[in-house]
Design an enzyme around this catalytic site. Structure first.
Site, mmCIF file in Angstrom:
data_model
loop_
_atom_site.group_PDB
_atom_site.id
_atom_site.type_symbol
_atom_site.label_atom_id
_atom_site.label_comp_id
_atom_site.label_asym_id
_atom_site.label_seq_id
_atom_site.Cartn_x
_atom_site.Cartn_y
_atom_site.Cartn_z
ATOM 1 N N GLU A 171 5.427 -9.309 14.434
ATOM 2 C CA GLU A 171 4.851 -9.854 15.655
ATOM 3 C C GLU A 171 5.184 -11.339 15.820
ATOM 4 O OE1 GLU A 171 0.523 -9.982 17.919
ATOM 5 O OE2 GLU A 171 0.700 -9.033 15.970
ATOM 6 N N ARG B 110 0.809 -1.217 0.000
ATOM 7 C CA ARG B 110 0.000 0.000 0.000
ATOM 8 C C ARG B 110 0.841 1.265 0.000
ATOM 9 N NH1 ARG B 110 -4.336 -2.004 4.344
ATOM 10 N NH2 ARG B 110 -2.366 -2.219 5.427
#
Length: 177
Positions: A98, A61
């Protein structure tokens, strides 16, 4: 630049991608011509006097907002792609996720020493992707001028990760605290 209500173009999606997470969907902002034009101009105007020669957008993006910002600044655009996606010799930087690590790459001839670079992405959360991109820019001898995004998740402390690359500014249109 006049005020624009970007938040009205961002939809909260509760419990996505997992329970307890509120996903910030900015695709309606991209679909709204006025919102997209305002966002591009506001980011470009903020850095217009900085002498930007290249804009780098992390996959994917970052491409969507980075290309029009580069055009508005009369600068070149450099995609920072996931590992293995670019066809020529690359420089790479890995960063923590993560649940593991990831790697971004740019072509070795994309940025030159002396280029003044702005990193543009749709969203900056923990700052890991942006920081890795900043490392790539600086490793080739270019000057990292700053970071820009539509949405900054302030509560995830992205400035901590970005500080590892220096004291460059993070300019964001919407801050989620």
């Amino acid at each position: 630049m006049s005020y624009f209500d970007y938040e009205s173009c961002i939809i909260d999606i509760p419990d996505y991608p997992e329970p307890g997470v509120i996903f910030k969907d900015i695709t309606p902002l991209f679909a709204n011509a006025a919102a997209l034009q305002h966002a591009v101009r506001e980011i470009a105007d903020h850095f217009r006097s900085a002498g930007i020669t290249k804009v780098v957008g992390p996959e994917a993006r970052g491409f969507m907002i980075g290309v029009p910002v580069a055009m508005e600044l009369s600068a070149g655009f450099i995609p920072a792609r996931k590992s293995g996606k670019l066809p020529r010799e690359t420089f790479s930087a890995s960063y923590e996720l993560e649940y593991g690590t990831d790697t971004l790459e740019i072509h070795q001839d994309a940025i030159e020493p002396g280029d003044r670079v702005l990193i543009v992405d749709d969203l900056i959360a923990t700052g890991g992707t942006a920081s890795a991109t900043g490392k790539l820019v600086q490793d080739v001898g270019a000057e990292l001028v700053g970071y820009a995004c539509i949405l900054e998740l302030v509560f995830l402390n992205p400035h901590d990760a970005l500080a590892q690359a220096g004291d460059q500014e993070l300019f964001s249109l919407v801050k989620v605290r």
